[in-house]
Design an enzyme around this catalytic site. Structure first.
Site, short mmCIF file in Angstrom:
data_model
loop_
_atom_site.label_atom_id
_atom_site.label_comp_id
_atom_site.label_asym_id
_atom_site.label_seq_id
_atom_site.Cartn_x
_atom_site.Cartn_y
_atom_site.Cartn_z
N ARG A 61 0.81 -1.22 0.00
CA ARG A 61 0.00 0.00 0.00
C ARG A 61 0.85 1.27 0.00
O ARG A 61 0.30 2.37 -0.18
CB ARG A 61 -1.02 -0.03 1.13
CG ARG A 61 -2.16 -1.01 0.83
CD ARG A 61 -3.23 -0.98 1.91
NE ARG A 61 -2.77 -1.54 3.15
CZ ARG A 61 -2.92 -2.82 3.52
NH1 ARG A 61 -3.53 -3.66 2.71
NH2 ARG A 61 -2.48 -3.24 4.68
N GLU A 98 3.87 -10.15 15.51
CA GLU A 98 3.16 -10.69 16.67
C GLU A 98 3.38 -12.22 16.75
O GLU A 98 3.62 -12.77 17.81
CB GLU A 98 1.68 -10.37 16.53
CG GLU A 98 0.95 -10.47 17.84
CD GLU A 98 -0.49 -10.00 17.71
OE1 GLU A 98 -0.84 -9.42 16.67
OE2 GLU A 98 -1.24 -10.22 18.66
#
Ligand code: AMP
Length: 176
Positions: A61, A98
């Protein structure tokens, strides 16, 4: 205010891609000619006097407004990509996510020593991705690194990840 127009047009998708995440869908900004112009003008105003010599976008993006800004500034655009995508010699940086680790790559000859680099991505969450991009760029000895996001999730305090000497700016700030 033009920032209000962006916030009004930004689509939020609850629980995507996993429960608990409020996903900010920037495609609703890119499809609106009014928002696209606000984004392009805001970025240009932020960086026209900063001596930028390369805009570097993060896959994927960061590949939309990055080149638009590069054209307006009259400088080149460099992509940072996921492993295995760039065809010439690359350097790599790994970082913790994560769950597990991830890596990003850039062509070794993409940056000249002393370049003033603007790193751009759509969104700042924890800051892990952009911090890795800064570390990757440092290996190529730029003169200066600046960092930009379209959206900053203020509550995650991702900007704390960056050294004090790095100029970090976002066009819009949202709570979650
Ligand atoms: P981070 O490394 O945690 O700052 O995550 C930033 C990257 O993950 C960016 O490339 C974003 O596109 C994506 N991302 C993380 N959280 C979100 C979110 N809530 N909505 C949309 N994209 C996100």
């Amino acid at each position: 205010m033009s920032e209000d127009i962006l916030i009004k047009n930004l689509r939020n998708i609850p629980d995507f891609p996993i429960p608990g995440i409020q996903f900010k869908d920037v495609t609703t900004l890119f499809k609106s000619p009014e928002c696209l112009k606000i984004l392009s003008d805001s970025l240009y105003e932020m960086y026209k006097d900063k001596g930028i010599t390369k805009v570097v976008g993060i896959e994927s993006r960061g590949f939309i407004m990055g080149p638009i800004l590069a054209v307006r500034l009259g400088v080149g655009f460099v992509p940072i990509r996921k492993p295995g995508k760039l065809p010439a010699e690359v350097i790599e940086e790994s970082y913790k996510k994560e769950y597990g680790t991830d890596s990003i790559q850039v062509h070794k000859d993409a940056i000249e020593e002393g370049d003033v680099i603007l790193l751009h991505d759509d969104l700042l969450a924890t800051g892990g991705t952009m911090e890795a991009a800064c570390n990757l760029m440092r290996k190529l000895k730029p003169g200066k690194i600046l960092v930009n996001f379209i959206i900053e999730l203020d509550q995650l305090e991702g900007r704390k990840m960056f050294d004090k000497d790095i100029d970090v700016q976002s066009i819009i700030h949202v709570k979650d």
